[in-house]
Design a protein around this motif. Structure first.
Motif, PDB file in Angstrom:
ATOM      1  N   ALA A  36      32.174  40.972  50.600  1.00 48.66           N
ATOM      2  CA  ALA A  36      32.327  40.352  49.275  1.00 48.66           C
ATOM      3  C   ALA A  36      33.798  40.229  48.887  1.00 48.66           C
ATOM      4  N   HIS A  37      34.132  39.086  48.318  1.00 46.58           N
ATOM      5  CA  HIS A  37      35.488  38.897  47.785  1.00 46.58           C
ATOM      6  C   HIS A  37      35.570  39.537  46.398  1.00 46.58           C
ATOM      7  N   TYR A  38      36.796  39.854  45.980  1.00 50.68           N
ATOM      8  CA  TYR A  38      37.012  40.508  44.677  1.00 50.68           C
ATOM      9  C   TYR A  38      36.589  39.656  43.479  1.00 50.68           C
ATOM     10  N   TYR A  39      36.354  38.352  43.679  1.00 52.52           N
ATOM     11  CA  TYR A  39      35.942  37.511  42.552  1.00 52.52           C
ATOM     12  C   TYR A  39      34.422  37.482  42.367  1.00 52.52           C
ATOM     13  N   GLN A  40      33.704  38.304  43.122  1.00 58.32           N
ATOM     14  CA  GLN A  40      32.249  38.342  42.957  1.00 58.32           C
ATOM     15  C   GLN A  40      31.875  39.205  41.750  1.00 58.32           C
ATOM     16  N   GLY A  52      37.095  42.746  49.730  1.00 59.45           N
ATOM     17  CA  GLY A  52      38.503  42.555  50.081  1.00 59.45           C
ATOM     18  C   GLY A  52      39.052  41.217  49.658  1.00 59.45           C
ATOM     19  N   ASP A  53      40.336  41.007  49.996  1.00 61.56           N
ATOM     20  CA  ASP A  53      40.940  39.685  49.780  1.00 61.56           C
ATOM     21  C   ASP A  53      40.646  38.831  51.015  1.00 61.56           C
ATOM     22  N   SER A  54      41.117  37.601  51.002  1.00 58.45           N
ATOM     23  CA  SER A  54      40.691  36.710  52.088  1.00 58.45           C
ATOM     24  C   SER A  54      41.219  37.172  53.446  1.00 58.45           C
ATOM     25  N   LEU A  55      42.399  37.777  53.491  1.00 54.69           N
ATOM     26  CA  LEU A  55      42.930  38.253  54.776  1.00 54.69           C
ATOM     27  C   LEU A  55      42.116  39.445  55.293  1.00 54.69           C
ATOM     28  N   ILE A 126      44.400  29.551  54.120  1.00 53.71           N
ATOM     29  CA  ILE A 126      43.034  29.803  54.588  1.00 53.71           C
ATOM     30  C   ILE A 126      42.005  29.059  53.718  1.00 53.71           C
ATOM     31  N   ASN A 127      42.409  28.692  52.488  1.00 48.13           N
ATOM     32  CA  ASN A 127      41.522  27.937  51.575  1.00 48.13           C
ATOM     33  C   ASN A 127      41.460  26.471  51.991  1.00 48.13           C
ATOM     34  N   THR A 128      40.980  26.226  53.213  1.00 48.49           N
ATOM     35  CA  THR A 128      40.836  24.869  53.746  1.00 48.49           C
ATOM     36  C   THR A 128      39.572  24.843  54.605  1.00 48.49           C
ATOM     37  N   THR A 141      47.416  33.365  54.373  1.00 49.44           N
ATOM     38  CA  THR A 141      46.738  33.680  53.109  1.00 49.44           C
ATOM     39  C   THR A 141      47.850  34.007  52.107  1.00 49.44           C
ATOM     40  N   SER A 142      47.458  34.313  50.878  1.00 47.98           N
ATOM     41  CA  SER A 142      48.504  34.648  49.896  1.00 47.98           C
ATOM     42  C   SER A 142      49.163  35.984  50.246  1.00 47.98           C
ATOM     43  N   SER A 143      48.508  36.791  51.096  1.00 49.07           N
ATOM     44  CA  SER A 143      49.090  38.076  51.512  1.00 49.07           C
ATOM     45  C   SER A 143      50.237  37.911  52.503  1.00 49.07           C
ATOM     46  N   VAL A 187      41.281  27.070  38.823  1.00 45.60           N
ATOM     47  CA  VAL A 187      41.223  28.289  38.000  1.00 45.60           C
ATOM     48  C   VAL A 187      42.644  28.757  37.663  1.00 45.60           C
ATOM     49  N   HIS A 188      43.469  28.920  38.677  1.00 43.05           N
ATOM     50  CA  HIS A 188      44.810  29.477  38.454  1.00 43.05           C
ATOM     51  C   HIS A 188      45.744  28.504  37.742  1.00 43.05           C
ATOM     52  N   GLU A 189      45.528  27.198  37.968  1.00 47.48           N
ATOM     53  CA  GLU A 189      46.435  26.217  37.367  1.00 47.48           C
ATOM     54  C   GLU A 189      46.269  26.151  35.848  1.00 47.48           C
ATOM     55  N   SER A 210      50.409  38.558  38.611  1.00 50.07           N
ATOM     56  CA  SER A 210      49.794  37.235  38.789  1.00 50.07           C
ATOM     57  C   SER A 210      49.623  36.860  40.246  1.00 50.07           C
ATOM     58  N   HIS A 211      48.666  35.959  40.457  1.00 48.73           N
ATOM     59  CA  HIS A 211      48.413  35.418  41.798  1.00 48.73           C
ATOM     60  C   HIS A 211      49.361  34.230  42.015  1.00 48.73           C
ATOM     61  N   PRO A 212      49.880  34.059  43.239  1.00 51.93           N
ATOM     62  CA  PRO A 212      50.844  32.958  43.449  1.00 51.93           C
ATOM     63  C   PRO A 212      50.265  31.559  43.326  1.00 51.93           C
ATOM     64  N   GLU A 213      48.946  31.431  43.153  1.00 47.56           N
ATOM     65  CA  GLU A 213      48.364  30.104  42.901  1.00 47.56           C
ATOM     66  C   GLU A 213      48.593  29.650  41.455  1.00 47.56           C
ATOM     67  N   CYS A 214      49.158  30.527  40.603  1.00 41.53           N
ATOM     68  CA  CYS A 214      49.399  30.153  39.200  1.00 41.53           C
ATOM     69  C   CYS A 214      50.585  29.194  39.085  1.00 41.53           C
ATOM     70  N   GLY A 226      51.277  38.543  43.738  1.00 40.41           N
ATOM     71  CA  GLY A 226      50.687  38.870  45.045  1.00 40.41           C
ATOM     72  C   GLY A 226      49.237  38.459  45.133  1.00 40.41           C
ATOM     73  N   SER A 227      48.651  38.728  46.289  1.00 37.04           N
ATOM     74  CA  SER A 227      47.238  38.418  46.547  1.00 37.04           C
ATOM     75  C   SER A 227      46.351  39.291  45.659  1.00 37.04           C
ATOM     76  N   THR A 228      45.058  39.014  45.671  1.00 41.01           N
ATOM     77  CA  THR A 228      44.133  39.816  44.856  1.00 41.01           C
ATOM     78  C   THR A 228      44.236  41.303  45.206  1.00 41.01           C
ATOM     79  N   LYS A 229      44.305  41.599  46.499  1.00 40.07           N
ATOM     80  CA  LYS A 229      44.382  43.005  46.936  1.00 40.07           C
ATOM     81  C   LYS A 229      45.690  43.644  46.444  1.00 40.07           C
TER      82      LYS A 229
HETATM   83  P1  13P Z   1      43.210  36.158  48.021  1.00 34.71           P
HETATM   84  O1  13P Z   1      43.621  35.815  49.413  1.00 34.71           O
HETATM   85  O2  13P Z   1      44.324  36.716  47.221  1.00 34.71           O
HETATM   86  O3  13P Z   1      41.990  36.998  48.036  1.00 34.71           O
HETATM   87  O4  13P Z   1      42.870  34.794  47.255  1.00 34.71           O
HETATM   88  C1  13P Z   1      41.805  33.987  47.556  1.00 34.71           C
HETATM   89  C2  13P Z   1      41.595  32.984  46.516  1.00 34.71           C
HETATM   90  O5  13P Z   1      40.766  32.125  46.638  1.00 34.71           O
HETATM   91  C3  13P Z   1      42.428  33.037  45.324  1.00 34.71           C
HETATM   92  O6  13P Z   1      42.022  32.083  44.416  1.00 34.71           O
END
Ligand code: 13P
Ligand code: SF4
Length: 322
Positions: A36-40, A52-55, A126-128, A141-143, A187-189, A210-214, A226-229
């Motif tokens: 499960a990802h942390y956004y669940q 965990g995070d995506s990595l 990895i979000n592709t 990944t963001s990590s 979401v982040h934008e 904050s997450h770097p997608e912001c 940094g990444s979610t983790k």
């Molecule tokens: P993380 O790699 O930080 O878990 O991020 C995944 C993601 O989709 C963030 O929006």
């Protein structure tokens, strides 16, 4: 169980504890591991074998020896698990759990973009989709994005598909010349930089994570990016009692398990009347759908072998470099 049917999963309506018990039983019966990802939702995180995070989830997926991987996250994460561990059955609670970044980078258009820069190394987030990964030289990944881009210091680099992550990476890695695909996370934008300024005035001792997608205006006001983790780890370790968090609030669950006394405030969205600061894709997964997918072993992730092998090489390159 009663004979009432849940509207989207077809699961008989029942008490959450009964459902959780059934999920635990089915996990054993199916020889399944739940990632499960942390956004669940919190209850989904609590039933998972690994959160965990995506990595981290990609690394775990690669090592899984159970027959079945149930991926509670979004489609590209489950697809990555299938690419890395093809002999396992990979199922997801809801096949419609996509991602605006992955959807905003169609492989045909991406191929045309790459063809304009034949000398560049293609670094894809990895979000592709698997098809976009298959066109890439290395995944990040963001990590590990900064580390991966630094590795190609002497080459032109295409970075796709998140323009906000790209801007942050280009500063960190001192690469103002990154060739960037202009995608964004819905979401982040939409986190509201002006509202964040107000929050910082009201909570002068708070730390902003904050997450770097912001957007840049949010990242400029952040003490930690940094990444979610990494956000979770920093939130736990930080001496600050109040934390203002610029990412999906699914991360609150793991933080509060460790430091329940801390005050967590999510950066508000542009439109406070909607729940736009929750990932609408991640939140499609529910306990009922998790139960149904363990029971039926579907929906299943399937990939043609040619695409899988082409997407595997850049994923393995990432795991080798980070
Ligand atoms: P993380 O790699 O930080 O878990 O991020 C995944 C993601 O989709 C963030 O929006
Ligand atoms: Fe994709 Fe954004 Fe959802 Fe992450 S939060 S899965 S980047 S839409």
């Amino acid at each position: 169980m009663s004979d009432l049917l849940h509207p989207t999963s077809g699961v008989e309506a029942t008490l959450p504890e009964e459902l959780e018990e059934e999920i635990r039983r089915l996990k054993k019966e199916r020889n399944a591991v739940v990632l499960a990802h942390y956004y669940q939702e919190s209850e989904v995180q609590d039933l998972a074998d690994h959160v965990g995070d995506s990595l981290a989830l990609a690394r775990v997926a690669q090592q899984v020896e159970s027959d079945v991987i149930v991926f509670c996250g979004v489609h590209f994460m489950a697809e990555t698990a299938k690419i890395l561990n093809p002999t396992r059955t990979v199922v997801v609670p809801d096949l419609a759990a996509g991602c605006s970044l992955a959807d905003g980078c169609p492989p045909g258009e991406f191929k045309a973009f790459i063809d304009q820069h034949p000398d560049a190394v293609v670094v894809s987030y990895i979000n592709t989709s698997a098809a976009v990964k298959a066109l890439s030289d290395v995944i990040c990944t963001s990590s590990n994005a900064v580390e991966i881009v630094r590795h190609y210091a002497d080459r032109p680099v295409i970075f796709a598909p998140d323009r906000h992550l790209a801007r942050w990476v280009s500063k960190q890695a001192d690469r103002p010349d990154l060739i960037v695909w202009q995608g964004a996370c819905i979401v982040h934008e939409q986190f509201n930089a002006k509202a964040l300024t107000g929050l910082r005035v009201r909570h002068p001792d708070a730390e902003v994570l904050s997450h770097p997608e912001c957007d840049e205006a949010v990242l400029e006001q952040s003490d930690f990016i940094g990444s979610t983790k990494k956000i979770i780890d920093r939130a736990i370790a930080s001496p600050a009692k109040t934390l203002i968090i610029g990412t999906e609030d699914g991360v609150f669950h793991q933080i509060l398990k460790h430091v329940p006394e801390k005050e967590l405030i999510q950066v508000p969205g542009m439109d406070e009347s909607c729940a736009c600061n929750r990932c609408p894709y991640m939140r499609l997964n529910t306990l009922e759908k998790l139960y149904a997918c363990l029971r039926d072993l579907k929906p299943e992730i399937e990939l043609d072998e040619e695409t899988r092998l082409a997407a595997l090489a850049p994923l393995e390159k990432m795991l080798e470099l980070s």
